[in-house]
Design a protein around this motif. Structure first.
Motif, short mmCIF file in Angstrom:
data_model
loop_
_atom_site.label_atom_id
_atom_site.label_comp_id
_atom_site.label_asym_id
_atom_site.label_seq_id
_atom_site.Cartn_x
_atom_site.Cartn_y
_atom_site.Cartn_z
N THR A 35 -8.42 0.36 4.95
CA THR A 35 -8.67 -0.98 4.43
C THR A 35 -8.27 -1.07 2.96
O THR A 35 -7.62 -2.04 2.55
CB THR A 35 -10.16 -1.34 4.60
OG1 THR A 35 -10.51 -1.24 5.98
CG2 THR A 35 -10.45 -2.74 4.10
N LEU A 36 -8.64 -0.08 2.16
CA LEU A 36 -8.26 -0.08 0.75
C LEU A 36 -6.74 -0.01 0.59
O LEU A 36 -6.18 -0.69 -0.27
CB LEU A 36 -8.90 1.10 0.03
CG LEU A 36 -10.35 0.94 -0.37
CD1 LEU A 36 -10.86 2.22 -1.02
CD2 LEU A 36 -10.53 -0.22 -1.32
N ARG A 37 -6.08 0.81 1.41
CA ARG A 37 -4.63 0.93 1.32
C ARG A 37 -3.95 -0.40 1.64
O ARG A 37 -3.04 -0.83 0.94
CB ARG A 37 -4.15 2.02 2.29
CG ARG A 37 -2.71 2.40 2.10
CD ARG A 37 -2.29 3.56 3.00
NE ARG A 37 -3.24 4.66 3.00
CZ ARG A 37 -3.91 5.08 4.09
NH1 ARG A 37 -3.73 4.50 5.25
NH2 ARG A 37 -4.75 6.08 4.00
N GLU A 38 -4.41 -1.08 2.70
CA GLU A 38 -3.84 -2.38 3.05
C GLU A 38 -4.10 -3.41 1.95
O GLU A 38 -3.23 -4.23 1.66
CB GLU A 38 -4.41 -2.86 4.38
CG GLU A 38 -3.94 -2.06 5.57
CD GLU A 38 -4.59 -2.49 6.86
OE1 GLU A 38 -5.32 -3.51 6.87
OE2 GLU A 38 -4.38 -1.80 7.87
N PHE A 39 -5.27 -3.36 1.35
CA PHE A 39 -5.60 -4.28 0.27
C PHE A 39 -4.68 -4.07 -0.93
O PHE A 39 -4.14 -5.02 -1.49
CB PHE A 39 -7.07 -4.09 -0.13
CG PHE A 39 -7.53 -5.02 -1.21
CD1 PHE A 39 -7.70 -6.37 -0.96
CD2 PHE A 39 -7.79 -4.54 -2.48
CE1 PHE A 39 -8.13 -7.23 -1.96
CE2 PHE A 39 -8.22 -5.38 -3.48
CZ PHE A 39 -8.39 -6.73 -3.23
N LYS A 40 -4.48 -2.80 -1.31
CA LYS A 40 -3.59 -2.50 -2.43
C LYS A 40 -2.16 -2.92 -2.12
O LYS A 40 -1.46 -3.44 -2.99
CB LYS A 40 -3.63 -1.01 -2.75
CG LYS A 40 -4.90 -0.57 -3.42
CD LYS A 40 -4.87 0.93 -3.71
CE LYS A 40 -6.15 1.39 -4.33
NZ LYS A 40 -6.14 2.84 -4.59
N ALA A 45 2.36 -6.56 -2.99
CA ALA A 45 3.34 -7.48 -2.42
C ALA A 45 3.25 -8.85 -3.09
O ALA A 45 4.27 -9.46 -3.39
CB ALA A 45 3.12 -7.61 -0.92
N SER A 46 2.04 -9.31 -3.35
CA SER A 46 1.89 -10.61 -3.99
C SER A 46 2.37 -10.54 -5.44
O SER A 46 2.93 -11.50 -5.97
CB SER A 46 0.45 -11.11 -3.92
OG SER A 46 -0.41 -10.29 -4.66
N ASP A 47 2.17 -9.39 -6.13
CA ASP A 47 2.68 -9.22 -7.49
C ASP A 47 4.21 -9.25 -7.48
O ASP A 47 4.82 -9.85 -8.37
CB ASP A 47 2.20 -7.91 -8.09
CG ASP A 47 0.73 -7.96 -8.50
OD1 ASP A 47 0.18 -9.08 -8.55
OD2 ASP A 47 0.16 -6.89 -8.75
N ASP A 48 4.82 -8.62 -6.49
CA ASP A 48 6.28 -8.60 -6.40
C ASP A 48 6.82 -10.01 -6.16
O ASP A 48 7.81 -10.42 -6.75
CB ASP A 48 6.76 -7.68 -5.28
CG ASP A 48 6.51 -6.20 -5.61
OD1 ASP A 48 6.29 -5.90 -6.80
OD2 ASP A 48 6.51 -5.40 -4.66
N GLU A 49 6.15 -10.77 -5.30
CA GLU A 49 6.57 -12.14 -5.02
C GLU A 49 6.44 -13.00 -6.28
O GLU A 49 7.31 -13.82 -6.57
CB GLU A 49 5.73 -12.74 -3.90
CG GLU A 49 6.04 -12.15 -2.54
CD GLU A 49 5.11 -12.69 -1.46
OE1 GLU A 49 4.34 -13.62 -1.75
OE2 GLU A 49 5.17 -12.17 -0.34
N TYR A 50 5.37 -12.78 -7.03
CA TYR A 50 5.15 -13.54 -8.27
C TYR A 50 6.25 -13.25 -9.27
O TYR A 50 6.79 -14.16 -9.90
CB TYR A 50 3.77 -13.23 -8.85
CG TYR A 50 3.50 -13.92 -10.16
CD1 TYR A 50 3.25 -15.28 -10.20
CD2 TYR A 50 3.54 -13.22 -11.37
CE1 TYR A 50 3.03 -15.93 -11.40
CE2 TYR A 50 3.30 -13.84 -12.57
CZ TYR A 50 3.04 -15.20 -12.59
OH TYR A 50 2.82 -15.84 -13.77
N SER A 51 6.59 -11.97 -9.43
CA SER A 51 7.62 -11.62 -10.41
C SER A 51 8.99 -12.11 -9.96
O SER A 51 9.82 -12.47 -10.78
CB SER A 51 7.63 -10.11 -10.65
OG SER A 51 7.99 -9.42 -9.49
N ASN A 52 9.26 -12.16 -8.65
CA ASN A 52 10.53 -12.67 -8.16
C ASN A 52 10.63 -14.19 -8.35
O ASN A 52 11.70 -14.72 -8.63
CB ASN A 52 10.72 -12.33 -6.68
CG ASN A 52 11.03 -10.85 -6.48
OD1 ASN A 52 11.46 -10.17 -7.39
ND2 ASN A 52 10.77 -10.38 -5.27
N ASP A 53 9.52 -14.89 -8.16
CA ASP A 53 9.51 -16.34 -8.35
C ASP A 53 9.68 -16.72 -9.81
O ASP A 53 10.24 -17.74 -10.14
CB ASP A 53 8.19 -16.95 -7.82
CG ASP A 53 8.10 -16.90 -6.30
OD1 ASP A 53 9.15 -16.72 -5.66
OD2 ASP A 53 6.98 -17.03 -5.79
#
Length: 55
Positions: A35-40, A45-53
């Motif tokens: 669960t922790l691994r999936e959360f991280k 992934a959301s940080d990567d999407e933010y930086s790409n946007d």
């Protein structure tokens, strides 16, 4: 560690062993780790999407 001393940590471990039993503790730890691994991964992934946007 969350404001707990070693005595409190030992008490929590003993109570967990009494409640779940020694056979269930590794299963619970495995599920918790997954669960922790999936959360991280989802946060990264959301940080990567933010930086790409942003660029």
């Amino acid at each position: 560690m969350f404001g707990l001393g070693w005595t409190e940590v030992i008490v929590v471990i003993v109570v967990a062993l009494l409640i779940f039993g020694p056979k269930k503790i590794p299963e619970i730890g495995s599920v918790f780790g997954k669960t922790l691994r999936e959360f991280k991964d989802s946060i990264n992934a959301s940080d990567d999407e933010y930086s790409n946007d942003k660029s």
